[in-house]
Design a protein around this motif. Structure first.
Motif, short mmCIF file in Angstrom:
data_model
loop_
_atom_site.label_atom_id
_atom_site.label_comp_id
_atom_site.label_asym_id
_atom_site.label_seq_id
_atom_site.Cartn_x
_atom_site.Cartn_y
_atom_site.Cartn_z
N ASP A 94 0.86 -1.18 0.00
CA ASP A 94 0.00 0.00 0.00
C ASP A 94 0.90 1.23 0.00
O ASP A 94 2.10 1.13 -0.16
CB ASP A 94 -0.96 -0.02 1.19
N PHE A 95 0.33 2.40 0.20
CA PHE A 95 1.10 3.64 0.04
C PHE A 95 1.87 4.06 1.30
O PHE A 95 2.70 4.96 1.24
CB PHE A 95 0.17 4.78 -0.37
N GLU A 96 1.61 3.42 2.42
CA GLU A 96 2.20 3.85 3.69
C GLU A 96 3.73 3.81 3.65
O GLU A 96 4.33 2.79 3.32
CB GLU A 96 1.71 2.96 4.83
N GLY A 97 4.34 4.92 4.00
CA GLY A 97 5.79 4.98 4.12
C GLY A 97 6.54 5.05 2.81
O GLY A 97 7.77 5.04 2.80
N THR A 98 5.82 5.15 1.69
CA THR A 98 6.48 5.17 0.39
C THR A 98 6.55 6.58 -0.18
O THR A 98 5.77 7.46 0.18
CB THR A 98 5.75 4.28 -0.63
N VAL A 99 7.51 6.77 -1.07
CA VAL A 99 7.64 8.02 -1.83
C VAL A 99 7.69 7.65 -3.30
O VAL A 99 8.54 6.85 -3.71
CB VAL A 99 8.92 8.78 -1.45
N VAL A 100 6.78 8.20 -4.10
CA VAL A 100 6.79 7.94 -5.53
C VAL A 100 7.61 9.02 -6.24
O VAL A 100 7.36 10.21 -6.05
CB VAL A 100 5.36 7.91 -6.10
N SER A 140 -3.13 11.60 -1.83
CA SER A 140 -3.08 10.27 -1.22
C SER A 140 -1.67 9.74 -1.04
O SER A 140 -1.43 8.85 -0.21
CB SER A 140 -3.90 9.27 -2.04
N LEU A 141 -0.71 10.23 -1.83
CA LEU A 141 0.65 9.71 -1.80
C LEU A 141 1.65 10.81 -1.52
O LEU A 141 1.37 11.99 -1.73
CB LEU A 141 1.01 9.06 -3.14
N ASP A 142 2.84 10.41 -1.09
CA ASP A 142 3.99 11.31 -1.02
C ASP A 142 4.67 11.21 -2.37
O ASP A 142 5.23 10.17 -2.71
CB ASP A 142 4.92 10.86 0.11
N ILE A 143 4.62 12.28 -3.16
CA ILE A 143 5.09 12.25 -4.54
C ILE A 143 6.16 13.30 -4.78
O ILE A 143 5.99 14.46 -4.40
CB ILE A 143 3.92 12.45 -5.52
N LYS A 144 7.24 12.90 -5.41
CA LYS A 144 8.28 13.83 -5.87
C LYS A 144 8.24 13.86 -7.39
O LYS A 144 8.42 12.82 -8.04
CB LYS A 144 9.66 13.38 -5.38
N ILE A 145 7.97 15.03 -7.96
CA ILE A 145 7.92 15.17 -9.41
C ILE A 145 9.27 15.70 -9.88
O ILE A 145 9.73 16.76 -9.44
CB ILE A 145 6.79 16.12 -9.82
N VAL A 146 9.90 14.96 -10.78
CA VAL A 146 11.21 15.34 -11.30
C VAL A 146 11.01 16.19 -12.55
O VAL A 146 10.49 15.71 -13.56
CB VAL A 146 12.06 14.09 -11.63
N GLU A 147 11.39 17.44 -12.48
CA GLU A 147 11.20 18.35 -13.60
C GLU A 147 12.25 18.09 -14.68
O GLU A 147 13.34 17.56 -14.41
CB GLU A 147 11.33 19.80 -13.14
N GLU A 148 11.94 18.51 -15.91
CA GLU A 148 12.89 18.37 -17.01
C GLU A 148 14.08 19.29 -16.81
O GLU A 148 13.97 20.33 -16.24
CB GLU A 148 12.19 18.69 -18.34
#
Length: 251
Positions: A224-230, A243-251
């Motif tokens: 599941d999403f607990e403790g994860t980083v996308v 709902s998630l911890d998300i890091k978006i990598v820019e160009e």
């Protein structure tokens, strides 16, 4: 606006944007939250969308039990995967005990890894070879070798990996779904991923996924999403961002 007309507007927005919040619909349609929640509940019962906490998501295609070969996967969204891989590699610090899952994006990571004062554990033979060639300390998990993904799986691999405790882990996934979590087609691979992710420090469980993985699902949930980083390349929408911890990598 009549009820049926409003429901059609809700369904159109969900199918276009793949996910939507109650607040967005309230603002757009000019009705109360309770009205929107009733409409979403009705549409969910009719099998036209999936009701989730705070909103709704579009119906996915049936979960896939098929898995693409490594060669095919490498050709999909390669530029995006390289950006994700570069960012992920820079997270490794001296003294880390790192798990690197099988997969194409995790494989691209290896070209960018420079930290030699770390230990690397992997269940992918190709990853292990590439890491050793760069002069890193590598532990390869033993077990059954899958032909199409070149991943080591099975009971022996799970027993092997249970003894490790990782400071950081980098994982691949075939799909990220609000309802189902992280999924993969093969139950053997899912079991190994599950143990590895549980044995990685919370907050340092990195899932590397290009934008196409959001809203997709395969046959087996491995976490599941607990403790994860996308770590991904595009904003997947407000519902996923919430709902998630998300890091978006820019160009």
């Amino acid at each position: 606006m009549l009820t049926e007309e409003r429901k059609l507007q809700i369904l159109k927005k969900v199918n276009t944007e793949k996910s939507v919040t109650v607040q967005e619909l309230t603002d757009e349609l000019g009705v109360s939250e309770s009205t929107i929640r009733r409409d979403i509940t009705a549409l969910s019962r009719e099998g036209k969308l999936i009701k989730v906490f705070g909103g709704a998501v579009a119906l996915d295609e049936p979960p896939s039990s098929e898995e693409l070969s490594v060669i095919v996967k490498e050709s999909l969204n390669k530029d995006e995967k390289l950006r994700i891989a570069r960012y992920a590699a820079n997270l490794i610090m001296p003294g880390d005990y790192v798990f690197i899952d099988s997969g194409t994006t995790t494989e691209y990571m290896i070209d960018y890894i420079t930290e030699k004062h770390a230990t690397y554990v992997t269940n992918a033979v190709s990853h292990a070879k590439d890491l050793v060639r760069k002069g890193f300390k590598v532990l390869l998990i033993g077990g059954e070798l899958k032909e199409n993904t070149e991943a080591v799986v099975g009971a022996d691999a799970i027993l092997h990996i249970q003894k490790y405790h990782f400071t950081k882990g980098f994982f691949g996934t075939n799909g990220i779904n609000i309802k189902l979590g992280y999924t993969t087609p093969d139950v053997r691979e899912a079991l190994l991923k599950r143990v590895a992710i549980q044995n990685t420090q919370i907050g340092s469980r990195y899932v590397l996924a290009d934008h196409d993985k959001f809203g997709q699902s395969s046959a087996v949930t491995f976490a599941d999403f607990e403790g994860t980083v996308v770590i991904t390349d595009k904003n997947p929408g407000k519902l996923y961002m919430k709902s998630l911890d998300i890091k978006i990598v820019e160009e």
